[in-house]
Design an enzyme around this catalytic site. Structure first.
Site, PDB file in Angstrom:
ATOM      1  N   GLY A  51      24.786  15.735  55.039  1.00  0.00           N
ATOM      2  CA  GLY A  51      25.375  17.065  55.234  1.00  0.00           C
ATOM      3  C   GLY A  51      25.433  17.552  56.661  1.00  0.00           C
ATOM      4  CG  ASP A 110      21.037  26.418  47.922  1.00  0.00           C
ATOM      5  OD1 ASP A 110      20.277  26.835  47.046  1.00  0.00           O
ATOM      6  OD2 ASP A 110      22.258  26.359  47.738  1.00  0.00           O
TER       7      ASP A 110
HETATM    8  N1  HPA Z   1      27.664  23.458  49.248  1.00  0.00           N
HETATM    9  C1  HPA Z   1      27.359  22.149  49.451  1.00  0.00           C
HETATM   10  N2  HPA Z   1      26.135  21.668  49.331  1.00  0.00           N
HETATM   11  C2  HPA Z   1      25.152  22.537  49.005  1.00  0.00           C
HETATM   12  C3  HPA Z   1      25.390  23.907  48.798  1.00  0.00           C
HETATM   13  C4  HPA Z   1      26.718  24.398  48.930  1.00  0.00           C
HETATM   14  O1  HPA Z   1      27.042  25.599  48.750  1.00  0.00           O
HETATM   15  N3  HPA Z   1      24.194  24.475  48.509  1.00  0.00           N
HETATM   16  C5  HPA Z   1      23.279  23.474  48.546  1.00  0.00           C
HETATM   17  N4  HPA Z   1      23.834  22.319  48.833  1.00  0.00           N
END
Ligand code: HPA
Ligand code: MG
Length: 191
Positions: A51, A110
């Site tokens: 990510g 998150d």
């Molecule tokens: N988007 C993508 N990945 C994630 C998100 C999100 O909103 N929240 C936690 N992982």
């Protein structure tokens, strides 16, 4: 601009590419100033893949001091967007962190479980300092008390993609951050 299939999967754009660019300039300057004013010569960035790859690559080029980089892969989201399992490091860090100034970089804060767990693991290497930087902080989702040192943008509790963030490994290549259309997301009970 012609709207692609990928773009049309978005309900709306939340943070556009210009806003990301501007905020990254600020973050790079804040981070550089913070370490330099504390006499730190070299920083060690630990990026959580996949990510944070785009965010980390762009942030890194705005950090104006010696910087070493490594990546860590964590399994916590079982291929969809709901944190089902406990976060676990599945690809070890190769850089030596003891006595170093470590900045952990992630895409999104998150539930907080991934960062909290990784911070605990990284502390065992006894870095001199350990700070965290996230591109996004989602409101109203925290399941632990963890707060990031540096936050790019605070966002509402909606599922976002783009600029590195995915849904089922798609959308990472969008230049902006957008809300995925609800019918393309996981059912609400998974979130
Ligand atoms: N988007 C993508 N990945 C994630 C998100 C999100 O909103 N929240 C936690 N992982
Ligand atoms: Mg993901």
């Amino acid at each position: 601009m012609i709207e692609t299939a990928m773009e049309s999967d978005l309900a709306r754009i939340l943070v556009n590419a210009d806003a990301i660019d501007k905020r990254l300039d600020e973050l790079g300057e804040t981070i550089t100033n913070h370490y330099q004013s504390n006499g730190v010569e070299e920083l060690t960035l630990i990026c959580i893949t996949n990510g944070s790859i785009i965010f980390a690559a762009d942030l890194l080029r705005r950090i104006n001091m010696y910087a070493r980089v490594d990546c860590v892969r964590v399994s916590s989201y079982q291929n969809e967007d709901s944190p089902i399992t406990e976060p676990e490091i599945i690809d070890q860090i190769r850089l030596d962190l003891t006595g170093r100034h470590v900045l952990l970089v992630d895409d999104i804060l998150d539930t907080g479980k991934t960062l909290e767990k990784l911070v605990m693991i990284l502390q065992t290497f006894e870095p001199q300092t350990l700070e965290t930087c996230v591109l996004l902080e989602k409101q109203g989702r925290r399941q632990c008390r963890y707060e990031a040192t540096y936050v790019g943008f605070k966002i509402p509790n909606e599922f976002v993609v783009g600029y590195g963030l995915d849904f089922a490994e798609r959308y990472r290549n969008l230049p902006h951050i957008g809300v995925l259309r609800p019918e393309l997301q996981n059912p609400p009970e998974w979130q």
